[in-house]
Design a protein around this motif. Structure first.
Motif, mmCIF file in Angstrom:
data_model
loop_
_atom_site.group_PDB
_atom_site.id
_atom_site.type_symbol
_atom_site.label_atom_id
_atom_site.label_comp_id
_atom_site.label_asym_id
_atom_site.label_seq_id
_atom_site.Cartn_x
_atom_site.Cartn_y
_atom_site.Cartn_z
ATOM 1 N N CYS A 11 0.820 -1.201 0.000
ATOM 2 C CA CYS A 11 0.000 0.000 0.000
ATOM 3 C C CYS A 11 0.853 1.249 0.000
ATOM 4 O O CYS A 11 0.736 2.069 0.888
ATOM 5 C CB CYS A 11 -0.962 -0.019 1.173
ATOM 6 S SG CYS A 11 -0.229 -0.632 2.692
ATOM 7 N N PRO A 13 3.823 4.194 0.114
ATOM 8 C CA PRO A 13 4.612 4.615 1.270
ATOM 9 C C PRO A 13 3.846 4.587 2.578
ATOM 10 O O PRO A 13 4.392 4.254 3.611
ATOM 11 C CB PRO A 13 5.033 6.038 0.902
ATOM 12 C CG PRO A 13 4.161 6.443 -0.231
ATOM 13 C CD PRO A 13 3.825 5.202 -0.938
ATOM 14 N N GLY A 14 2.584 4.917 2.508
ATOM 15 C CA GLY A 14 1.829 5.068 3.754
ATOM 16 C C GLY A 14 1.655 3.797 4.554
ATOM 17 O O GLY A 14 1.133 3.824 5.662
ATOM 18 N N CYS A 15 2.129 2.688 4.007
ATOM 19 C CA CYS A 15 1.834 1.437 4.688
ATOM 20 C C CYS A 15 2.536 1.318 6.022
ATOM 21 O O CYS A 15 2.070 0.590 6.903
ATOM 22 C CB CYS A 15 2.153 0.249 3.805
ATOM 23 S SG CYS A 15 3.892 0.024 3.507
ATOM 24 N N THR A 16 3.632 1.996 6.194
ATOM 25 C CA THR A 16 4.300 1.893 7.493
ATOM 26 C C THR A 16 3.455 2.526 8.584
ATOM 27 O O THR A 16 3.609 2.201 9.754
ATOM 28 C CB THR A 16 5.696 2.543 7.459
ATOM 29 O OG1 THR A 16 5.575 3.874 6.988
ATOM 30 C CG2 THR A 16 6.617 1.756 6.564
ATOM 31 N N VAL A 17 2.579 3.433 8.180
ATOM 32 C CA VAL A 17 1.630 3.982 9.143
ATOM 33 C C VAL A 17 0.775 2.855 9.711
ATOM 34 O O VAL A 17 0.651 2.688 10.923
ATOM 35 C CB VAL A 17 0.714 5.025 8.475
ATOM 36 C CG1 VAL A 17 -0.344 5.502 9.447
ATOM 37 C CG2 VAL A 17 1.524 6.189 7.945
ATOM 38 N N GLU A 18 0.253 2.054 8.795
ATOM 39 C CA GLU A 18 -0.578 0.935 9.223
ATOM 40 C C GLU A 18 0.226 -0.110 9.980
ATOM 41 O O GLU A 18 -0.281 -0.744 10.902
ATOM 42 C CB GLU A 18 -1.239 0.287 8.008
ATOM 43 C CG GLU A 18 -2.396 1.086 7.454
ATOM 44 C CD GLU A 18 -3.585 1.145 8.404
ATOM 45 O OE1 GLU A 18 -3.849 0.153 9.090
ATOM 46 O OE2 GLU A 18 -4.232 2.203 8.465
ATOM 47 N N ALA A 19 1.454 -0.277 9.579
ATOM 48 C CA ALA A 19 2.289 -1.264 10.250
ATOM 49 C C ALA A 19 2.443 -0.899 11.726
ATOM 50 O O ALA A 19 2.283 -1.742 12.607
ATOM 51 C CB ALA A 19 3.654 -1.327 9.578
ATOM 52 N N THR A 20 2.740 0.356 11.967
ATOM 53 C CA THR A 20 2.871 0.809 13.350
ATOM 54 C C THR A 20 1.537 0.695 14.064
ATOM 55 O O THR A 20 1.449 0.192 15.186
ATOM 56 C CB THR A 20 3.338 2.274 13.390
ATOM 57 O OG1 THR A 20 4.494 2.414 12.571
ATOM 58 C CG2 THR A 20 3.662 2.683 14.805
ATOM 59 N N LEU A 21 0.523 1.144 13.378
ATOM 60 C CA LEU A 21 -0.822 1.090 13.939
ATOM 61 C C LEU A 21 -1.177 -0.334 14.333
ATOM 62 O O LEU A 21 -1.795 -0.573 15.372
ATOM 63 C CB LEU A 21 -1.800 1.592 12.874
ATOM 64 C CG LEU A 21 -2.902 2.563 13.283
ATOM 65 C CD1 LEU A 21 -2.458 3.491 14.385
ATOM 66 C CD2 LEU A 21 -3.362 3.339 12.064
#
Lengths: 116, 116
Positions: A11, A13-21
């Motif tokens: 997803c 670049p923003g996927c690391t947001v979800e990863a942390t989330l």
DNA sequence: CATCACGGTATCCTTTTCGACACTATGGGC
DNA sequence: GCCCATAGTGTCGAAAAGGATACCGTGATG
């Protein structure tokens, strides 16, 4: 335990947001971490700070946090049992994130649609 | 829609952490917000950026974000329909939070248990 | 002897989430 | 005439999350 929320993280670049989330999501993890920033806590100490959590849920959440390497579980082979939970280095590194969440929540207080 | 994760937020100071979490949690909300920081997007533009989201889920997430006052939905009465999504002021104020999440995720990349 | 506290498990059951799929209306392109 | 794109909605069903409750062994306490 600690399964990623997206199997396929394609997803952008923003996927690391979800990863942390995905790590701090889980209904109680945020608060648990928050309390652990204050110091080492025993199982029932955490439980007392979270009046609405059941034993099973608390165990679950703690195990997931442990599996994600965010907290450390130390068992003292005594009776009655004594188990301490503390933050790992990785867990401690989450402090700015949790604090950002708290800061926003404090200001934008969605608690009662902002009463008063 | 946008129901609080805890009905009873009697979880000491740390509960605002969960309150914030409750808004940006939800499997896709984090990424959606992240993409909206770049600018206004149409429905299908968002969809194309999130290859694994279904229409129904995307609609859901967008509606919840809208209900929480984080994004604004603008419908142009045309045919074929045109709907634009943009951040509200409140939504924009989440930027540091989302960025903190992303920053941590980028560094601690739990993507493949930290390969290389 | 019965009960409490500790840190859990195990089981059952309900609620919530989420993916798959079909369907909608309209206008344009082929 | 048929299909495509747009931005959805509705229904179904599987899977997961989460709550309630009971149970575990041990040692101290009453």
């Amino acid at each position: 335990m600690a399964k990623p929320r997206h199997e396929r993280l394609d997803c952008s670049p923003g996927c690391t947001v979800e990863a942390t989330l995905g790590l701090i999501d889980g209904k109680w993890k945020g608060v648990i971490l928050f309390h652990l920033f204050e110091g080492v806590l025993r199982f029932n100490e955490i439980r007392r700070r979270l009046p609405n959590v059941t034993q099973r849920m608390l165990t679950n959440q703690l195990r997931e946090l442990e599996a994600d390497g965010l907290i450390v579980r130390t068992v003292y082979p005594q009776v009655p049992p004594k188990v301490e939970y503390s933050l790992s280095e990785r867990g401690r590194s989450l402090e700015p994130v949790i604090m950002a969440l708290k800061a926003w929540g404090d200001v934008h207080a969605p608690i009662h649609q902002k009463a008063a």
